[in-house]
Write an enzyme that holds these catalytic residues in place. Structure first.
Site, PDB file in Angstrom:
ATOM      1  N   HIS A  53     -48.365 -20.000   4.541  1.00  0.00           N
ATOM      2  CA  HIS A  53     -48.045 -19.520   3.203  1.00  0.00           C
ATOM      3  C   HIS A  53     -49.319 -19.133   2.459  1.00  0.00           C
ATOM      4  O   HIS A  53     -50.433 -19.393   2.904  1.00  0.00           O
ATOM      5  CB  HIS A  53     -47.274 -20.591   2.436  1.00  0.00           C
ATOM      6  CG  HIS A  53     -45.879 -20.786   2.948  1.00  0.00           C
ATOM      7  ND1 HIS A  53     -44.964 -21.600   2.321  1.00  0.00           N
ATOM      8  CD2 HIS A  53     -45.235 -20.264   4.025  1.00  0.00           C
ATOM      9  CE1 HIS A  53     -43.818 -21.569   2.982  1.00  0.00           C
ATOM     10  NE2 HIS A  53     -43.963 -20.772   4.022  1.00  0.00           N
ATOM     11  N   GLU A  55     -50.754 -20.282  -0.190  1.00  0.00           N
ATOM     12  CA  GLU A  55     -51.629 -21.384  -0.572  1.00  0.00           C
ATOM     13  C   GLU A  55     -52.525 -21.823   0.585  1.00  0.00           C
ATOM     14  O   GLU A  55     -53.701 -22.156   0.395  1.00  0.00           O
ATOM     15  CB  GLU A  55     -50.800 -22.580  -1.043  1.00  0.00           C
ATOM     16  CG  GLU A  55     -49.962 -22.306  -2.288  1.00  0.00           C
ATOM     17  CD  GLU A  55     -48.552 -21.869  -1.965  1.00  0.00           C
ATOM     18  OE1 GLU A  55     -47.635 -22.209  -2.731  1.00  0.00           O
ATOM     19  OE2 GLU A  55     -48.359 -21.149  -0.939  1.00  0.00           O
ATOM     20  N   CYS A  82     -43.872 -24.750  -2.028  1.00  0.00           N
ATOM     21  CA  CYS A  82     -42.735 -25.386  -1.354  1.00  0.00           C
ATOM     22  C   CYS A  82     -42.973 -26.887  -1.195  1.00  0.00           C
ATOM     23  O   CYS A  82     -44.108 -27.356  -1.137  1.00  0.00           O
ATOM     24  CB  CYS A  82     -42.486 -24.733   0.004  1.00  0.00           C
ATOM     25  SG  CYS A  82     -43.848 -24.873   1.172  1.00  0.00           S
ATOM     26  N   CYS A  91     -46.463 -26.796   1.049  1.00  0.00           N
ATOM     27  CA  CYS A  91     -47.713 -26.388   0.405  1.00  0.00           C
ATOM     28  C   CYS A  91     -48.108 -27.344  -0.710  1.00  0.00           C
ATOM     29  O   CYS A  91     -49.297 -27.555  -0.970  1.00  0.00           O
ATOM     30  CB  CYS A  91     -47.580 -24.970  -0.137  1.00  0.00           C
ATOM     31  SG  CYS A  91     -47.480 -23.725   1.160  1.00  0.00           S
ATOM     32  N   THR A 168     -25.726  17.641  -3.217  1.00  0.00           N
ATOM     33  CA  THR A 168     -26.457  17.063  -2.086  1.00  0.00           C
ATOM     34  C   THR A 168     -26.547  18.008  -0.896  1.00  0.00           C
ATOM     35  O   THR A 168     -27.305  17.770   0.034  1.00  0.00           O
ATOM     36  CB  THR A 168     -25.795  15.761  -1.614  1.00  0.00           C
ATOM     37  OG1 THR A 168     -24.459  16.048  -1.160  1.00  0.00           O
ATOM     38  CG2 THR A 168     -25.736  14.754  -2.742  1.00  0.00           C
ATOM     39  N   THR A 203     -21.281   9.758   7.760  1.00  0.00           N
ATOM     40  CA  THR A 203     -22.658  10.243   7.801  1.00  0.00           C
ATOM     41  C   THR A 203     -23.178  10.273   9.224  1.00  0.00           C
ATOM     42  O   THR A 203     -23.851  11.225   9.640  1.00  0.00           O
ATOM     43  CB  THR A 203     -23.561   9.343   6.924  1.00  0.00           C
ATOM     44  OG1 THR A 203     -23.138   9.441   5.564  1.00  0.00           O
ATOM     45  CG2 THR A 203     -25.019   9.757   7.023  1.00  0.00           C
TER      46      THR A 203
END
Length: 378
Positions: A53, A55, A82, A91, A168, A203
């Protein structure tokens, strides 16, 4: 309450946190700065899920790169440290062991596994904890994570591209290219920030898209983010009647695909699917299409933010049903004519109070086009 140094250090931590936008998901982006006697002695940010993390990176830098001792230093972190053991140790515990005297937190973590416990752990150890510095700015970095932790739903962005007259495509369906190359590169970077990309089967059948992030089209980002570091979004295709076959181009790209239907696909068809394709069956809504509520609840289990890149019907449904948090519209300097295809398919409003409320958040030129970022609420 906040000193000039406090603001400068937290601003630096927020800037560091943004560096993780393309690599940390589904974890939040976090930045950390350590200072002592007015000097920055360590800094870091969370790079990827499962890794150290912010820290930890900052403590490592302070331990090996500074002549000043960490003991008695002040830590500035954009999200509450955490307090639980996950893939990495807590941490908060690491900060306590290093003898930190003060921790400044921008935002309390909404994750139920943390949610104030990290702050309490630090205070119980005699560390001064101040919360709320640049809270709004720090929260913006993790809007998806914040929403998912609080509501179990992802942050939902609808991406649109249209001409000045709101079309579009031409009346014959031709849409390449409404926007210029700079806008198309910007869309690739937008995709790279999302956990999932959602489109509809129409699509896929009409355009045969790949729906992936193409590293060679990321522009400036390709110089700082390697192809190996790039996280491809989960490609989600809504196909309520299970019409899709195994032939579309998106199947040939080995990044994960999720097909969502209201009925099961034929076993004979599933036998041809490559291993990166999976399928779930959800309820149908009143129109016979996939229930958006069930879809977003399902994706909310693991996705912080999803991007809707779809036709007028699906995009219009997401907005009309109140699920869209944000619209990103690329407006091209073109006029396609009244017979062109409309941007959205939505019910006709008869009362102005029923019209969705839209607020402009950001407007900027992207090459020859204009990108509008809009907050939306029904």
């Amino acid at each position: 309450m906040w000193s000039v140094e406090d603001i400068e250090m937290m601003s630096r931590a927020i800037k560091l946190a943004r560096k993780g936008r393309y690599t940390t998901r589904p974890n939040p982006c976090v930045g950390c700065v350590i200072s002592k006697d007015g000097q920055l002695i360590g800094e870091g940010f969370h790079i990827k899920a499962g890794g150290p993390h912010a820290e930890v990176h900052a403590l490592e830098m302070a331990s090996h790169g500074s002549k000043l001792s960490i003991k008695g230093a002040t830590v500035y972190v954009t999200l509450e440290p955490c307090s639980h053991y996950g893939r990495t140790p807590p941490c908060a515990e690491a900060l306590i062991k290093q003898g930190i005297s003060r921790v400044v937190v921008a935002v309390q973590d909404p994750n139920p596994q943390v949610s104030g416990r990290g702050i309490a752990m630090l205070k119980d150890a005699g560390i001064q904890v101040d919360v709320g510095l640049l809270c709004d700015e720090a929260s913006l970095i993790n809007v998806g994570f914040m929403k998912r932790m609080k509501l179990g739903l992802p942050w939902i962005t609808v991406k649109l591209a249209a001409s000045l007259d709101g079309k579009t495509a031409l009346s014959n369906g031709v849409s390449k290219w409404i926007t210029g190359p700079d806008a198309r590169r910007d869309v690739q970077r937008l995709r790279a920030r999302h956990c999932a990309l959602i489109t509809g089967v129409e699509t896929v059948l009409a355009d045969n898209p790949s729906l992936n992030v193409r590293h060679n089209e990321l522009g400036y980002l390709s110089h700082t983010l390697s192809a190996r570091e790039l996280h491809q979004p989960l490609r989600v295709v809504l196909d309520s009647r299970a019409r899709l076959t195994h032939s579309p181009k998106l199947f040939s790209i080995t990044d994960p695909i999720l097909l969502v239907s209201c009925v099961d696909y034929p076993v004979s068809e599933q036998a041809h699917w490559p291993s990166h394709v999976s399928q779930i069956t959800l309820s149908a809504d009143a129109s016979g299409r996939v229930s958006l509520n069930e879809l977003f609840e399902y994706l909310g289990k693991s996705c912080n933010a999803v991007l809707i890149e779809a036709g007028a019907t699906l995009a219009g449904s997401v907005i009309a049903q109140g699920y869209a948090d944000e619209l990103i519209l690329y407006q091209a300097m073109k006029i396609l004519g009244s017979a062109g295809r409309n941007l959205l398919t939505m019910a006709d409003h008869q009362v102005m109070s029923d019209v969705p409320k839209i607020t402009l958040i950001d407007e900027r030129k992207v090459g020859v086009d204009t990108r509008l970022t809009l907050a939306i609420r029904s």
